[in-house]
Design a protein around this motif. Sequence first.
Motif, mmCIF file in Angstrom:
data_model
loop_
_atom_site.group_PDB
_atom_site.id
_atom_site.type_symbol
_atom_site.label_atom_id
_atom_site.label_comp_id
_atom_site.label_asym_id
_atom_site.label_seq_id
_atom_site.Cartn_x
_atom_site.Cartn_y
_atom_site.Cartn_z
ATOM 1 N N VAL A 125 0.599 -1.331 -0.059
ATOM 2 C CA VAL A 125 0.008 -0.203 -0.064
ATOM 3 C C VAL A 125 0.609 1.050 0.103
ATOM 4 O O VAL A 125 0.631 2.303 -0.595
ATOM 5 N N ASN A 126 2.294 1.313 0.705
ATOM 6 C CA ASN A 126 2.745 2.232 1.026
ATOM 7 C C ASN A 126 4.117 2.304 0.862
ATOM 8 O O ASN A 126 4.859 3.301 0.300
ATOM 9 N N GLY A 127 4.560 1.182 0.762
ATOM 10 C CA GLY A 127 6.170 0.778 0.560
ATOM 11 C C GLY A 127 7.011 1.838 -0.772
ATOM 12 O O GLY A 127 8.064 2.010 -0.508
ATOM 13 N N PRO A 128 6.160 1.040 -1.999
ATOM 14 C CA PRO A 128 6.659 0.981 -3.374
ATOM 15 C C PRO A 128 6.836 2.863 -3.454
ATOM 16 O O PRO A 128 7.909 3.009 -3.549
ATOM 17 N N GLY A 129 5.780 4.043 -2.783
ATOM 18 C CA GLY A 129 5.928 5.082 -3.015
ATOM 19 C C GLY A 129 6.848 5.596 -1.868
ATOM 20 O O GLY A 129 7.762 6.476 -2.373
ATOM 21 N N GLU A 130 6.584 5.387 -0.442
ATOM 22 C CA GLU A 130 7.421 5.426 0.289
ATOM 23 C C GLU A 130 9.277 5.110 0.294
ATOM 24 O O GLU A 130 10.421 6.124 0.723
ATOM 25 N N ALA A 131 9.923 4.070 -0.365
ATOM 26 C CA ALA A 131 10.354 3.651 -0.835
ATOM 27 C C ALA A 131 10.998 3.982 -2.284
ATOM 28 O O ALA A 131 11.928 3.546 -2.725
ATOM 29 N N SER A 132 10.390 5.247 -2.998
ATOM 30 C CA SER A 132 10.553 5.683 -4.358
ATOM 31 C C SER A 132 11.906 6.095 -4.538
ATOM 32 O O SER A 132 12.640 6.058 -5.829
ATOM 33 N N HIS A 133 13.126 6.308 -3.760
ATOM 34 C CA HIS A 133 14.058 6.494 -4.056
ATOM 35 C C HIS A 133 14.641 5.450 -4.123
ATOM 36 O O HIS A 133 15.851 5.433 -4.350
ATOM 37 N N ALA A 134 14.728 3.870 -3.563
ATOM 38 C CA ALA A 134 15.165 3.005 -3.938
ATOM 39 C C ALA A 134 15.569 2.860 -5.113
ATOM 40 O O ALA A 134 14.933 2.599 -6.640
ATOM 41 N N ASP A 135 16.480 1.897 -5.780
ATOM 42 C CA ASP A 135 17.459 1.178 -7.182
ATOM 43 C C ASP A 135 16.164 0.579 -7.316
ATOM 44 O O ASP A 135 15.495 -0.060 -7.763
ATOM 45 N N VAL A 136 15.897 -0.612 -6.192
ATOM 46 C CA VAL A 136 15.368 -1.933 -6.516
ATOM 47 C C VAL A 136 14.503 -2.484 -4.785
ATOM 48 O O VAL A 136 15.315 -1.741 -3.749
ATOM 49 N N GLY A 137 13.293 -3.107 -4.277
ATOM 50 C CA GLY A 137 13.045 -3.244 -3.636
ATOM 51 C C GLY A 137 11.659 -3.893 -3.911
ATOM 52 O O GLY A 137 11.409 -4.307 -4.124
ATOM 53 N N VAL A 138 11.573 -4.156 -2.208
ATOM 54 C CA VAL A 138 10.184 -5.628 -2.034
ATOM 55 C C VAL A 138 8.942 -5.368 -1.379
ATOM 56 O O VAL A 138 9.644 -4.609 -0.104
ATOM 57 N N ALA A 139 8.303 -5.485 -0.935
ATOM 58 C CA ALA A 139 7.346 -4.651 0.246
ATOM 59 C C ALA A 139 5.942 -6.190 -0.416
ATOM 60 O O ALA A 139 5.206 -6.852 -0.919
ATOM 61 N N GLY A 140 5.566 -6.196 0.982
ATOM 62 C CA GLY A 140 4.715 -7.682 1.089
ATOM 63 C C GLY A 140 3.306 -7.272 0.973
ATOM 64 O O GLY A 140 2.757 -5.976 0.800
ATOM 65 N N SER A 141 2.498 -8.595 0.860
ATOM 66 C CA SER A 141 0.980 -7.934 0.367
ATOM 67 C C SER A 141 0.068 -9.782 0.936
ATOM 68 O O SER A 141 1.445 -10.462 1.738
ATOM 69 N N LEU A 142 -1.019 -9.930 0.609
ATOM 70 C CA LEU A 142 -1.335 -10.467 1.810
ATOM 71 C C LEU A 142 -1.037 -12.359 0.539
ATOM 72 O O LEU A 142 -1.529 -12.327 -0.612
ATOM 73 N N ASP A 143 -0.330 -12.702 1.485
ATOM 74 C CA ASP A 143 0.000 -14.119 0.530
ATOM 75 C C ASP A 143 1.026 -13.677 -0.555
ATOM 76 O O ASP A 143 1.326 -14.674 -1.255
ATOM 77 N N THR A 144 1.383 -13.223 -0.900
ATOM 78 C CA THR A 144 2.431 -12.624 -2.513
ATOM 79 C C THR A 144 3.553 -11.327 -1.582
ATOM 80 O O THR A 144 3.524 -10.936 -0.174
ATOM 81 N N GLY A 145 4.320 -10.952 -2.845
ATOM 82 C CA GLY A 145 5.318 -10.064 -2.610
ATOM 83 C C GLY A 145 4.984 -9.614 -3.792
ATOM 84 O O GLY A 145 5.159 -9.373 -5.391
ATOM 85 N N VAL A 146 5.931 -8.119 -4.030
ATOM 86 C CA VAL A 146 5.861 -6.940 -5.217
ATOM 87 C C VAL A 146 7.469 -6.881 -4.987
ATOM 88 O O VAL A 146 7.984 -6.088 -4.155
ATOM 89 N N ILE A 147 7.801 -6.356 -5.587
ATOM 90 C CA ILE A 147 9.244 -6.393 -6.885
ATOM 91 C C ILE A 147 9.139 -4.725 -7.154
ATOM 92 O O ILE A 147 8.756 -4.980 -7.926
ATOM 93 N N PHE A 148 9.485 -3.600 -7.130
ATOM 94 C CA PHE A 148 9.545 -2.489 -7.112
ATOM 95 C C PHE A 148 10.749 -2.191 -7.675
ATOM 96 O O PHE A 148 12.396 -2.119 -7.003
ATOM 97 N N GLU A 149 10.999 -1.354 -8.332
ATOM 98 C CA GLU A 149 11.922 -0.241 -9.241
ATOM 99 C C GLU A 149 12.087 1.419 -9.584
ATOM 100 O O GLU A 149 10.601 1.196 -9.600
#
Length: 336
Positions: free
Chosen positions: A286-310
């Motif tokens: 919900v907030n992870g990718p936006g709050e860490a938008s300055h990161a080159d790459v990251g992961v955030a949790g979801s229900l039974d899954t996770g999302v990889i973001f750049e």
Amino acid sequence: MNDTQISPLDLKTVELCYNWPQREDFFNNFPNYAGLFTYRIRPEDIPDLKNYNIDNYCVVFESFEKYSQAVLPSISAGGFASIKGINRNHGALEDVFAFARNRADSQKVNKMRLCINCDPQDKNAFSSDEIDAFIERLFSAGTPDPERLSLCFQARRPACAIDFNRRLASRRPGVSKLMHIEPPEPLNEVENAVMFALKYGDPLLKSCSVAPEFAAEESGHGGGLYLSVLEILRSLEFSNIPGVFFISCPTCSRCRIDVISLAKKIYGRVRLIEKPLKIAVMGCEVNGPGEASHADVGVAGSLDTGVIFERGKIIRRVKAGEIEDALMAVISDYVK
């Protein structure tokens, strides 16, 4: 942190201990950067320096007495001698300086550093008036050459030493070019970080050289003391510090993964990457990718899954058990 950062740092002005644990790991994994720092060594370490391509080094004499009695080693152009523990028991500062300079000149040591006790709580320390008078006499013949002389004013409390150096630098233009910041005894990692933040946050002291000193119990913390220094420097936002800037959220009620365990696993696999890279492990999409938008790459949790973001943009959704390896696969593409 402030406008003294977001710029490259002259790594030669940061002095690391040659005999810290994990030296081999540091030089093997950071081959393009490790040799750019200055290293504090013992006289007997000089022959080994060629094995690590170290050009800049400081030969440390643990006391004025040891410097007075030792046969000074052959020191190349990038090296100099540092004399620790100078206090009132050794006589007037100008006499100590004259003796040390004459001895260095007689043995062809071009540069020396005097580490001078200025601790107001120590009865053997030089007073502010004594040091002011010494500086005035030193500068009366012109501004000393920083390629020949370095001065380190030491107190047990880092904040006290920083305040003393700041006061001296504000009163005597040019003295900051000679200054070196180094604690007289080991500090923990937080205290070293505070010392760095105070030093680099002050415009009068930002050009001074600096040396961290770690307590023995810190030796294995965070993957080694060399990595601890890199983490401190990265936190100050210099643009040329190698390695991974690791970001993790503090967790909240929306957290859908075990952030702490995952962060520890990921950090253990990326801590020796030399390429500058920002990696984030966040608790929810919900907030992870936006709050860490300055990161080159990251992961955030979801229900039974996770999302990889750049850079804040979700690029892939994976099963919970695949998060770690999926993120590492993306990281591997960055460091090829």
